[in-house]
Scaffold this active site. Structure first.
Site, short mmCIF file in Angstrom:
data_model
loop_
_atom_site.label_atom_id
_atom_site.label_comp_id
_atom_site.label_asym_id
_atom_site.label_seq_id
_atom_site.Cartn_x
_atom_site.Cartn_y
_atom_site.Cartn_z
N TYR A 67 -12.23 -31.83 36.26
CA TYR A 67 -11.35 -31.85 35.17
C TYR A 67 -10.83 -33.03 34.99
CZ TYR A 67 -7.96 -30.30 31.59
OH TYR A 67 -7.21 -30.21 30.38
N ASP A 68 -10.18 -33.49 35.85
CA ASP A 68 -9.48 -35.05 35.89
C ASP A 68 -10.22 -36.00 35.35
OD1 ASP A 68 -7.50 -33.35 36.74
OD2 ASP A 68 -6.84 -34.58 38.22
N GLU A 69 -11.47 -36.08 36.10
CA GLU A 69 -12.68 -37.42 35.65
C GLU A 69 -13.09 -37.10 34.57
OE1 GLU A 69 -11.71 -40.05 37.25
OE2 GLU A 69 -11.59 -39.64 39.47
N ASP B 195 7.53 -24.70 48.09
CA ASP B 195 9.00 -24.20 48.07
C ASP B 195 9.63 -23.75 46.72
OD1 ASP B 195 9.30 -26.62 47.06
OD2 ASP B 195 10.36 -27.46 48.94
N GLY B 196 8.63 -23.99 45.59
CA GLY B 196 9.03 -23.85 44.21
C GLY B 196 9.89 -24.99 43.86
N ARG C 153 7.66 -28.80 36.34
CA ARG C 153 6.67 -28.98 35.83
C ARG C 153 7.57 -28.89 34.11
NH1 ARG C 153 3.76 -29.46 39.02
NH2 ARG C 153 1.67 -28.42 39.38
N1 LIG Z 1 -3.09 -25.85 27.31
C1 LIG Z 1 -2.66 -26.89 27.90
O1 LIG Z 1 -1.74 -26.85 28.48
C2 LIG Z 1 -3.49 -28.25 27.88
C3 LIG Z 1 -3.05 -29.27 28.39
C4 LIG Z 1 -3.57 -30.48 28.52
C5 LIG Z 1 -4.84 -30.74 27.68
N2 LIG Z 1 -5.44 -29.61 27.22
C6 LIG Z 1 -6.51 -29.89 26.28
O2 LIG Z 1 -6.86 -28.93 25.23
C7 LIG Z 1 -8.04 -28.45 24.87
C8 LIG Z 1 -8.07 -27.11 24.82
O3 LIG Z 1 -7.38 -26.36 25.88
P1 LIG Z 1 -6.90 -25.02 26.12
O4 LIG Z 1 -5.66 -24.47 26.82
O5 LIG Z 1 -7.02 -24.22 24.37
O6 LIG Z 1 -8.20 -24.14 26.71
P2 LIG Z 1 -9.21 -23.07 26.35
O7 LIG Z 1 -9.94 -22.75 27.36
O8 LIG Z 1 -8.34 -21.88 25.61
O9 LIG Z 1 -10.01 -23.82 25.13
C9 LIG Z 1 -11.25 -24.49 25.40
C10 LIG Z 1 -12.24 -24.09 24.52
O10 LIG Z 1 -13.51 -25.04 24.65
C11 LIG Z 1 -14.56 -24.25 24.60
N3 LIG Z 1 -15.85 -24.87 25.30
C12 LIG Z 1 -15.55 -25.09 26.66
N4 LIG Z 1 -16.88 -25.90 27.05
C13 LIG Z 1 -17.64 -25.80 25.59
C14 LIG Z 1 -18.94 -26.19 25.27
N5 LIG Z 1 -19.61 -26.75 26.44
N6 LIG Z 1 -19.28 -25.99 24.14
C15 LIG Z 1 -18.33 -25.25 23.20
N7 LIG Z 1 -17.13 -25.06 23.44
C16 LIG Z 1 -16.84 -25.30 24.66
C17 LIG Z 1 -14.26 -22.91 25.35
O11 LIG Z 1 -14.73 -21.90 25.28
C18 LIG Z 1 -12.73 -22.83 24.65
O12 LIG Z 1 -12.72 -21.92 23.94
C19 LIG Z 1 -8.84 -29.01 26.24
O13 LIG Z 1 -9.72 -30.08 25.91
C20 LIG Z 1 -7.92 -29.17 27.28
O14 LIG Z 1 -8.38 -29.91 28.15
C21 LIG Z 1 -4.77 -28.38 27.19
#
Ligand SMILES: NC(=O)c1ccc[n+]([C@@H]2O[C@H](COP(=O)([O-])OP(=O)(O)OC[C@H]3O[C@@H](n4cnc5c(N)ncnc54)[C@H](O)[C@@H]3O)[C@@H](O)[C@H]2O)c1
Length: 322
Positions: free
Chosen positions: A147-149, A208-209, A213
């Site tokens: 994910y991070d990368e 330890d909680g 965040r």
């Molecule tokens: N929710 C958070 O706290 C948070 C924090 C940091 C970043 N984000 C970023 O925000 C975005 C949305 O996150 P979220 O929490 O709504 O997650 P989520 O999993 O609910 O939504 C991601 C959506 O992307 C779709 N998806 C994944 N791969 C796909 C592909 N190859 N083609 C088409 N659709 C695809 C999934 O089906 C899903 O509906 C992400 O990019 C995530 O990295 C979210």
């Protein structure tokens, strides 16, 4: 920004579906695309009769053409640790091929490209709170690296399209966000604690909680995203809630809001779990005039009905299977 046709990738996900609602409320037409790997059509049910809304089920790792759009919000990506560790390779693919394909859509139509990036770009940070100028401390071969990368790559690809193709781009680094439509079983702190508290199960605390965040309520996050989308800021911008809670404090808030009598149970800290995560939002305050308004307890209250419903649906599904 009025009356545009806007593409939202990942539109059936937690944040993507809230973003679709917000864009429609602003008067835009929205085309949402999603392959439903972690998203749910249920998140878009209420838009079924909305003439300015269209949904297409597709995998953005294959080239796609949604037709002319003026703005592109790239939100597709499994986002919770449970999801991206289960779907490690699709996560890397959507961050690389998926991001390129979505950038190509923006380039073809001269649209502005907005990337949903993440605080995970900072990894297990040595700087606290994290400012946008911090380059992060990411283990490139650890369990979270898929994910991070992928997200760091997406940022690099976005900046490259700006540099080489003169694309208008925006990058938001989203910090932990919660609210209605968060997946019940995504393993994130709020969904875990709410589910366990409402079911009367013990709340699982890792380590330890005392690790901290910060939690941003979804309406605040979306407001920050919209403001950034309308701004001219091209560099990454943190959007999150800077109020820090230890896991123990968070558990205590959840117990208070739900009125649950659940106890705490402790388990070892997962590998590479960040000890602290908190955004420095001075930039967002300065350039967008944005800061979060909803405190944790209010946000939990606003989310409670959703979590109760999600649990009831899970129980019904389990009963039908049995
Ligand atoms: N929710 C958070 O706290 C948070 C924090 C940091 C970043 N984000 C970023 O925000 C975005 C949305 O996150 P979220 O929490 O709504 O997650 P989520 O999993 O609910 O939504 C991601 C959506 O992307 C779709 N998806 C994944 N791969 C796909 C592909 N190859 N083609 C088409 N659709 C695809 C999934 O089906 C899903 O509906 C992400 O990019 C995530 O990295 C979210």
């Amino acid at each position: 920004m009025n009356g545009m046709r806007v593409l939202v990738t990942g539109g059936a996900g937690f944040l993507g579906s809230h973003l679709c609602d917000a864009l429609l409320a602003e008067g835009h037409s929205v085309i949402a695309v999603d392959n439903l790997i972690t998203g749910r059509l249920q998140n878009l049910d209420h838009l079924r009769r909305e003439p300015r809304f269209e949904f297409r089920k597709l995998d953005i790792c294959e080239a796609f053409d949604p037709g002319k759009v003026e703005y592109v919000h790239h939100f597709a990506c499994p986002a919770s640790p449970v999801d991206y560790m289960t779907h490690g390779i699709p996560t890397l693919q959507v961050g690389s091929a998926g991001t390129f394909n979505t950038l190509e859509v923006a380039r073809k139509y001269g649209a502005t490209f907005f990337l949903a990036s993440t605080s995970e770009c900072y990894g297990d940070p040595h700087e606290h709170p994290q400012t946008e100028s911090y380059w992060g401390n990411v283990n490139p071969v650890g369990p979270r690296s898929v994910y991070d990368e992928a997200k760091r790559f997406s940022e690099a690809a976005t900046v490259a399209y700006r540099r080489y193709h003169k694309l208008e781009t925006r990058i938001v680094r989203i910090f932990n966000t919660y609210g209605p439509r968060l997946q019940l079983n995504d393993g994130r702190v709020i969904s875990n604690f709410m589910k366990q508290a409402l079911r009367g199960d013990d709340l699982t605390v890792y380590g330890d909680g005392k690790q901290t965040r910060s939690f941003c309520y979804v309406s605040d996050e979306i407001e920050g995203i919209l403001r950034l989308a309308k701004s001219k800021e091209q560099e990454p911008t943190n959007i999150g809630n800077p109020t820090e809670f230890t896991m123990l404090e968070c558990a205590e808030r959840v117990l208070r809001v739900t009125g649950s009598k659940s106890k705490l149970t402790f388990q070892p800290l997962p590998q590479d779990d960040p000890k602290q995560r908190c955004p420095d939002i001075s930039k967002a305050k300065r350039i967008l005039g944005w800061e979060p308004k909803v405190d944790l307890e209010s946000g939990l209250r606003l989310s409670m009905d959703y979590f109760k419903q999600a649990i009831a649906m899970e129980d019904t599904a389990a009963a039908m299977k049995a």
